[in-house]
Design a protein around this motif. Structure first.
Motif, mmCIF file in Angstrom:
data_model
loop_
_atom_site.group_PDB
_atom_site.id
_atom_site.type_symbol
_atom_site.label_atom_id
_atom_site.label_comp_id
_atom_site.label_asym_id
_atom_site.label_seq_id
_atom_site.Cartn_x
_atom_site.Cartn_y
_atom_site.Cartn_z
ATOM 1 N N ALA A 1 -4.138 10.608 -12.336
ATOM 2 C CA ALA A 1 -4.577 11.051 -13.660
ATOM 3 C C ALA A 1 -5.313 9.952 -14.407
ATOM 4 N N ARG A 2 -4.904 8.688 -14.191
ATOM 5 C CA ARG A 2 -5.528 7.583 -14.916
ATOM 6 C C ARG A 2 -7.000 7.418 -14.557
ATOM 7 N N VAL A 3 -7.385 7.766 -13.316
ATOM 8 C CA VAL A 3 -8.788 7.679 -12.910
ATOM 9 C C VAL A 3 -9.623 8.708 -13.669
ATOM 10 N N GLY A 4 -9.147 9.943 -13.725
ATOM 11 C CA GLY A 4 -9.864 10.977 -14.464
ATOM 12 C C GLY A 4 -9.912 10.694 -15.948
ATOM 13 N N LEU A 5 -8.838 10.127 -16.481
ATOM 14 C CA LEU A 5 -8.773 9.833 -17.913
ATOM 15 C C LEU A 5 -9.836 8.816 -18.302
ATOM 16 N N LEU A 6 -9.947 7.727 -17.528
ATOM 17 C CA LEU A 6 -10.952 6.713 -17.844
ATOM 18 C C LEU A 6 -12.362 7.250 -17.610
ATOM 19 N N SER A 7 -12.562 8.003 -16.540
ATOM 20 C CA SER A 7 -13.891 8.561 -16.254
ATOM 21 C C SER A 7 -14.341 9.497 -17.366
ATOM 22 N N ASP A 8 -13.430 10.324 -17.862
ATOM 23 C CA ASP A 8 -13.760 11.223 -18.982
ATOM 24 C C ASP A 8 -14.147 10.420 -20.222
ATOM 25 N N PHE A 9 -13.404 9.343 -20.476
ATOM 26 C CA PHE A 9 -13.683 8.518 -21.658
ATOM 27 C C PHE A 9 -15.047 7.856 -21.552
ATOM 28 N N PRO B 1 0.807 -1.223 0.000
ATOM 29 C CA PRO B 1 0.000 0.000 0.000
ATOM 30 C C PRO B 1 0.842 1.275 0.000
ATOM 31 N N LEU B 2 2.006 1.245 0.673
ATOM 32 C CA LEU B 2 2.865 2.434 0.707
ATOM 33 C C LEU B 2 3.418 2.745 -0.682
ATOM 34 N N LEU B 3 3.890 1.725 -1.372
ATOM 35 C CA LEU B 3 4.410 1.937 -2.729
ATOM 36 C C LEU B 3 3.309 2.382 -3.677
ATOM 37 N N ARG B 4 2.101 1.832 -3.477
ATOM 38 C CA ARG B 4 0.964 2.233 -4.311
ATOM 39 C C ARG B 4 0.623 3.706 -4.091
ATOM 40 N N GLU B 5 0.694 4.152 -2.837
ATOM 41 C CA GLU B 5 0.428 5.565 -2.536
ATOM 42 C C GLU B 5 1.458 6.467 -3.199
ATOM 43 N N ILE B 6 2.720 6.056 -3.163
ATOM 44 C CA ILE B 6 3.769 6.850 -3.806
ATOM 45 C C ILE B 6 3.510 6.944 -5.314
ATOM 46 N N GLU B 7 3.177 5.796 -5.922
ATOM 47 C CA GLU B 7 2.900 5.761 -7.360
ATOM 48 C C GLU B 7 1.705 6.638 -7.701
ATOM 49 N N ASP B 8 0.644 6.544 -6.888
ATOM 50 C CA ASP B 8 -0.565 7.322 -7.147
ATOM 51 C C ASP B 8 -0.317 8.814 -6.969
ATOM 52 N N SER B 9 0.498 9.180 -5.981
ATOM 53 C CA SER B 9 0.800 10.591 -5.755
ATOM 54 C C SER B 9 1.552 11.173 -6.941
ATOM 55 N N ALA B 10 2.501 10.405 -7.484
ATOM 56 C CA ALA B 10 3.229 10.867 -8.667
ATOM 57 C C ALA B 10 2.305 10.960 -9.865
ATOM 58 N N ASP B 11 1.403 9.978 -10.006
ATOM 59 C CA ASP B 11 0.482 9.950 -11.141
ATOM 60 C C ASP B 11 -0.484 11.122 -11.083
ATOM 61 N N ALA B 12 -0.854 11.537 -9.876
ATOM 62 C CA ALA B 12 -1.848 12.596 -9.724
ATOM 63 C C ALA B 12 -1.374 13.926 -10.281
ATOM 64 N N ILE B 13 -0.055 14.144 -10.317
ATOM 65 C CA ILE B 13 0.444 15.434 -10.793
ATOM 66 C C ILE B 13 0.956 15.351 -12.233
ATOM 67 N N ARG B 14 0.865 14.178 -12.835
ATOM 68 C CA ARG B 14 1.223 14.063 -14.242
ATOM 69 C C ARG B 14 0.082 14.590 -15.112
ATOM 70 N N PRO B 15 0.373 15.150 -16.286
ATOM 71 C CA PRO B 15 -0.703 15.476 -17.208
ATOM 72 C C PRO B 15 -1.418 14.209 -17.642
ATOM 73 N N ALA B 16 -2.704 14.337 -18.004
ATOM 74 C CA ALA B 16 -3.494 13.151 -18.361
ATOM 75 C C ALA B 16 -2.844 12.353 -19.477
ATOM 76 N N SER B 17 -2.176 13.059 -20.402
ATOM 77 C CA SER B 17 -1.560 12.362 -21.532
ATOM 78 C C SER B 17 -0.420 11.443 -21.101
ATOM 79 N N ALA B 18 0.095 11.662 -19.844
ATOM 80 C CA ALA B 18 1.199 10.840 -19.373
ATOM 81 C C ALA B 18 0.749 9.822 -18.340
ATOM 82 N N ALA B 19 -0.556 9.606 -18.213
ATOM 83 C CA ALA B 19 -1.073 8.671 -17.210
ATOM 84 C C ALA B 19 -0.526 7.275 -17.469
ATOM 85 N N GLN B 20 -0.197 6.584 -16.371
ATOM 86 C CA GLN B 20 0.359 5.250 -16.518
ATOM 87 C C GLN B 20 0.066 4.436 -15.275
ATOM 88 N N GLY B 21 0.397 3.142 -15.329
ATOM 89 C CA GLY B 21 0.206 2.264 -14.186
ATOM 90 C C GLY B 21 -1.017 1.379 -14.348
#
Length: 297
Positions: free
Chosen positions: A279-287, A75-95
């Motif tokens: 960002a990946r959550v917003g990207l899929l929700s928008d789609f 869970p700690l590593l997942r939080e770190i990954e999600d925190s980094a993903d949250a500040i990426r632009p949607a076009s760079a969403a990954q994971g």
């Protein structure tokens, strides 16, 4: 502790092995070699002073210490990954994106997801569960879930994506036997395929407040099951219109009681990230929102 924190690459390798189920699968996912993964695990075990895996030629399993460590560190590593993903632009969403949505919604979105969304987002890995039951978003580890209908009070972040038309449908064969109803009283006489929500038959409520409690031999807990049973002539089904529009257009199903308006139901996305959603959550929700709004026009 400081020494352990310096082993971030080894910690990531450990979690990848557990999730992938083997050193070779983890190596493929990480673009490296099984030997490199094995050395990372060895360094981590040396630092911890404990064996994390039981190894044999065919089987890899966690030790008791490994299981306890995984439950803490993943869970700690997942939080770190999600925190980094949250500040990426949607076009760079990954994971990895773990998703749950109703079965029939998944059926009609499968082609757009496979042919448009995934090719446009090659760094995303989509794990999708098609279930009509309400999953435990946090307890079962979902990133985002999609639900149709009002959501009870919740600590989850809720976003309405579309308003969906509902429909009562039946096969021409069923109507040939029972006749086409022109009133609610006549509709009540027809056999239904009952939609089961938490084991109870869901009533059909019209916009004017009229209510029908469906009766019939067959009860199902998924929209895809209801549609299949309706196509077989088993009974009338109450479904999202977009999921049966092609069946109506082809004449395989007939929409009933169009003069009696059914309320539209909201399609909602729910997640537990608060304002800092990856960002990946917003990207899929928008789609999904764009797809469903185009289908509802």
């Amino acid at each position: 502790m400081a020494s352990l924190l310096n082993q971030s690459a080894n910690l990531i390798a450990f979690v990848r092995v557990v999730e992938a189920g083997s050193f070779s699968a983890a190596a493929r996912n990480a673009g490296t070699t099984p030997s490199a993964i094995s050395k990372s695990i060895g360094r981590l075990e040396s630092e911890l002073g404990a064996k994390l895996f039981r190894r044999s030629t065919r089987l890899l399993s966690l030790t008791q210490e490994g299981q306890a460590f995984f439950e803490r560190i993943a869970p700690l590593l997942r939080e770190i990954e999600d925190s980094a993903d949250a500040i990426r632009p949607a076009s760079a969403a990954q994971g990895r994106l773990r998703v749950s949505m109703p079965s029939d919604l998944g059926r009609i979105l499968m082609k757009p997801l496979a042919w448009v969304f995934l090719p446009a987002n090659p760094e995303l890995e989509l794990d999708m569960t098609l279930l009509d039951r309400h999953v435990d978003v946090i307890g079962e580890g979902y990133d985002v879930v999609f639900r149709v209908g009002a959501v009870a009070d919740s600590d989850l972040k809720v976003r309405t994506l579309a308003e969906l038309d509902m429909a009562l449908v039946a096969s021409p064969q069923l109507l040939a036997r029972w006749g086409t109803p022109t009133s609610l009283d006549a509709l009540r006489e027809l056999p239904f395929v009952r939609y089961l929500l938490r084991g109870r038959t869901l009533p059909v409520t019209f916009k004017d407040g009229s209510v029908i409690v469906p009766r019939g031999q067959f009860g199902l807990d998924s929209g895809s099951g209801l549609r299949a049973a309706a196509l077989c002539g088993t009974g009338v089904a109450y479904l999202m219109k977009c999921t049966v529009q092609e069946d109506i257009d082809r004449g395989n199903l007939v929409q009933l009681m169009t003069q009696q308006i059914l309320p539209r139901l909201p399609l909602q996305a729910l997640h537990a990230f608060g304002r800092l959603a990856p960002a990946r959550v917003g990207l899929l929700s928008d789609f999904v929102a764009a797809q469903m709004q185009s289908m509802s026009r």
